[in-house]
Design a protein around this motif. Structure first.
Motif, PDB file in Angstrom:
ATOM      1  N   GLU A  75       0.882  -1.120   0.004  1.00  0.00           N
ATOM      2  CA  GLU A  75      -0.100  -0.195  -0.051  1.00  0.00           C
ATOM      3  C   GLU A  75       0.891   1.170  -0.132  1.00  0.00           C
ATOM      4  N   GLU A  76       0.565   2.112  -0.760  1.00  0.00           N
ATOM      5  CA  GLU A  76       1.356   3.434  -0.835  1.00  0.00           C
ATOM      6  C   GLU A  76       0.606   4.537  -0.221  1.00  0.00           C
ATOM      7  N   PRO A  77       1.170   5.568   0.250  1.00  0.00           N
ATOM      8  CA  PRO A  77       0.652   6.608   0.894  1.00  0.00           C
ATOM      9  C   PRO A  77      -0.118   7.389  -0.382  1.00  0.00           C
ATOM     10  N   THR A 116      -7.429  13.242  -5.070  1.00  0.00           N
ATOM     11  CA  THR A 116      -6.744  12.248  -4.372  1.00  0.00           C
ATOM     12  C   THR A 116      -5.349  11.878  -5.166  1.00  0.00           C
ATOM     13  N   LEU A 117      -4.092  12.072  -4.709  1.00  0.00           N
ATOM     14  CA  LEU A 117      -2.932  11.882  -5.413  1.00  0.00           C
ATOM     15  C   LEU A 117      -2.031  10.954  -4.913  1.00  0.00           C
ATOM     16  N   PRO A 118      -1.449  10.074  -5.240  1.00  0.00           N
ATOM     17  CA  PRO A 118      -0.471   9.193  -4.716  1.00  0.00           C
ATOM     18  C   PRO A 118       0.853  10.208  -4.039  1.00  0.00           C
ATOM     19  N   TYR A 127      -3.654   5.224   3.350  1.00  0.00           N
ATOM     20  CA  TYR A 127      -2.645   4.467   2.445  1.00  0.00           C
ATOM     21  C   TYR A 127      -3.977   3.906   1.325  1.00  0.00           C
ATOM     22  N   GLN A 128      -3.333   3.269   0.275  1.00  0.00           N
ATOM     23  CA  GLN A 128      -4.122   2.679  -0.785  1.00  0.00           C
ATOM     24  C   GLN A 128      -3.454   1.612  -1.425  1.00  0.00           C
TER      25      GLN A 128
END
Length: 661
Positions: free
Chosen positions: A458-460, A510-512, A541-542
């Protein structure tokens, strides 16, 4: 250097001060106390007993970057006669004391200045706690606002409400601060004060009649701001007879006196010689010196409820000055204040000395500098290519760049900073998830296969806010979607519904986070001709398909160049970095394959040709087989060198590679 010299002079002067006549001591001491750039007035500061809570106002200035916050602070200091009137720009940015602040024109470190102002028969004590304006220094803002009861919301009359103004405003309101809206730069030809006042009403619910219109550069209307601070901001609450409770909200380091703490007295009275203790560390100290920032250090007899000042108590270790700590008088414990939520690092990078022998000096410099910036996380790490270094966590890329520049300016450090990364959450099959910020610790593709130890990553992500003129709206949409943005929403920011194309649009998406820390901000400014403003906040996180990319030189990986990339962008990133390496790696006597790979799959490759000597130059005539014999011998020798030879990237190549865009 000037600050160090001044402190050394003060130390020597205090040692011989007892030999001066009593009438000369205080005046001579103050002459040394004020620094030359500030040209502070040498006036006597009354005893602090003359300033109860009713005549104290603690406030800060919150604004978007480059909206004139430092200039307004200069005018307030001049109006209260804390510094002399401006003469040919001498007082420009008095509270911006760091070299990086003056060079970049931004505030990165919160500063405190106490001012005395007479209104009628009453003399007021005004404590200005200056705050940075950039999102990367939000923790500095939160600490400063904790010691205030009010804030000046400064907005540029030519630029209007910006993204970071909105976020800082909500932080101030959540802390219960009284907001005084101020419209600056009304003297500019492009200023539209009436329209911007309507924007403030639509965005913040502020009535246009309550907005104070000023020009901090010329001083027009600044007296009204001073009057509003006294009339609108409530005084602090505290009783001098209650047990001592002091709130530590900032600190710095002095090589002669140790840690200097900035404290806000909540209750009780703090005097020189008092024994105090920390609620966090339980350690005890004796107060050796205290006073106020005026705007430089001025010793006083005591600090009373509501007052803000510096305290020196022979605290030697920087780790003992815990930001948000509560101090009390020994033997009279009190309930600690809530303190601050620990800063959450958003960007990580490795910092290494150019000369590996300077590591201990670099580590000590980082410790000293992190005392003034507690939002930086510091851990040791070792790289096979760069040697010993430190892994640092920052709140953003500007925060990282400013920290690097402060290391170079204040400690003469020559450093190499690796490519910035963000913290990823690795989901393990045993249920114990881990946070990974260093690419060398990221799982290999085989670990995600069936039966491997990891099951996903999962990335922030962040919730981004962009304010941009309507004519750049389509360009901003393309930029958001190019960087894997989702959930895009927008609405017109102007209250009157302007349809001429000159209005502004507020966009949220919403952006990484990994897309933001590279070159997102540069693209944002270039595609909007510099008119867009940008702000973001953590959104959790996603799940994402992230891969570890390694770079191989002659078949051997270089750990310092490892990256974590998204699977969709891996090929493009690999080609760009291989091209960079091809330009900076020096040629060898054998050819060097430069490869970008994920696991066992090579995504990009370039071959650096070998340096070749002309072994047939001395041959004249004869059969062609004679030349071929020499060429074949050379080819075989190069094949052996390639098999046993090692490619070591020189430090200069790392510096060129990692410092280039």
């Amino acid at each position: 250097m000037l600050q160090t010299w001044r402190q050394a002079c003060l130390k020597v002067f205090d040692r011989h001060q007892k030999y001066l006549p009593q009438s000369c001591r205080s005046q001579s001491w103050r002459a040394f106390t004020y620094s030359a750039p500030c040209m502070a007035l040498q006036k006597t500061v009354s005893t602090m007993e003359d300033y109860p809570c009713e005549v104290i106002r603690n406030f800060s200035i919150i604004a978007h970057i480059d909206h004139g916050k430092s200039t307004l602070a200069d005018r307030l200091l001049e109006l209260t006669r804390t510094i002399n009137k401006r003469v040919k720009g001498v007082n420009a940015q008095v509270l911006d004391k760091l070299k990086v602040e003056r060079e970049r024109g931004i505030t990165v470190k919160a500063q405190t200045a106490s001012m005395f102002h007479d209104k009628g028969d009453t003399r007021y004590l005004l404590n200005l706690i200056d705050t940075p304006g950039h999102v990367d220094f939000s923790w500095e803002v939160a600490r400063s606002l904790a010691a205030c009861q009010g804030a000046l919301l400064l907005v540029d009359a030519s630029q209007g409400v910006q993204a970071q103004s909105i976020s800082v405003y909500h932080v101030a309101k959540s802390k219960g601060l009284t907001i005084i809206p101020v419209l600056n730069k009304i003297d500019l030809p492009a200023a539209q004060p009436d329209m911007v006042a309507k924007q403030m009403h639509a965005t913040f619910g502020i009535e246009p009649a309550d907005v104070i219109k000023i020009s901090a550069k010329t001083g027009k209307g600044v007296e009204q701001v001073l009057q509003a601070i006294i009339d609108r901001i409530p005084p602090p609450v505290g009783e001098p007879l209650d047990p001592l409770k002091a709130f530590l909200f900032d600190s710095s380091y002095d090589r002669y006196r140790g840690v200097i703490s900035l404290m806000n007295i909540q209750s009780g009275v703090l005097r020189k010689g008092d024994k105090i203790a920390s609620c966090f560390t339980r350690k005890k100290y004796e107060v050796t010196e205290l006073g106020i920032m005026h705007p430089e250090e001025v010793s006083t007899d005591c600090l009373r409820p509501g007052q803000v000042g510096f305290v020196a108590c022979s605290m030697k270790e920087s780790a003992e000055a815990h930001i948000g700590d509560t101090f009390y008088r020994v033997g009279h414990p009190v309930d600690p204040m809530p303190g601050f939520k620990p800063a959450k690092a958003m960007v990580y990078a490795g910092v290494y000395p150019v000369d590996s022998n300077d590591f201990l000096k670099l580590e000590e410099s980082i410790k000293r500098l992190s005392l003034t910036d507690r939002s930086v996380e510091v851990t040791r790490e070792t790289s096979s290519a760069l040697g010993q270094g430190c892994r640092l966590g920052f709140l953003g890329t500007l925060h990282m760049d400013v920290f690097r520049q402060r290391l170079e300016d204040e400690y003469n450090a020559d450093v190499i900073i690796t490519a910035p990364t963000v913290p990823y959450k690795v989901l393990h099959r045993n249920g114990k998830d881990s946070i990974v910020s260093n690419p060398t610790d990221f799982p290999e593709p085989a670990d995600f296969a069936s039966g491997g130890r990891a099951k996903g990553v999962e990335e922030p992500i962040v919730k981004a806010t962009i304010i941009v003129p309507e004519k750049y709206f389509s360009a901003m949409m393309e930029l958001v979607f190019e960087n894997r943005g989702t959930g895009l929403e927008w609405h017109a920011l102007d209250a009157d519904g302007d349809t001429s194309g000159d209005g502004r649009v507020l966009m949220t998406a919403t952006l990484p986070l990994t897309e933001i820390v590279t070159d997102f901000f540069d693209k944002l400014k270039s595609r909007s001709s510099g008119f867009a403003s940008f702000d973001y906040e953590d959104a959790g996180y996603q799940a994402s398909d992230m891969r570890k990319m390694t770079f191989l030189l002659n078949g051997k990986p270089v750990d310092a160049l490892a990256l974590i990339v998204h699977a969709d962008n891996a090929a493009n990133i690999g080609r760009r970095w291989v091209d960079k390496l091809f330009k900076v790696i020096p040629r060898q006597l054998f050819e060097i394959p430069i490869q970008a790979a994920i696991g066992g799959k090579v995504l990009a490759r370039r071959t650096l040709s070998a340096m070749r000597a002309d072994v047939t130059a001395g041959l004249y005539g004869g059969h062609y087989e004679r030349k071929m014999k020499h060429l074949n011998n050379q080819k075989e020798s190069k094949r052996k060198m390639k098999r046993v030879g090692q490619v070591d990237l020189p430090q200069e190549a790392f510096f060129d590679l990692l410092s280039s865009k």
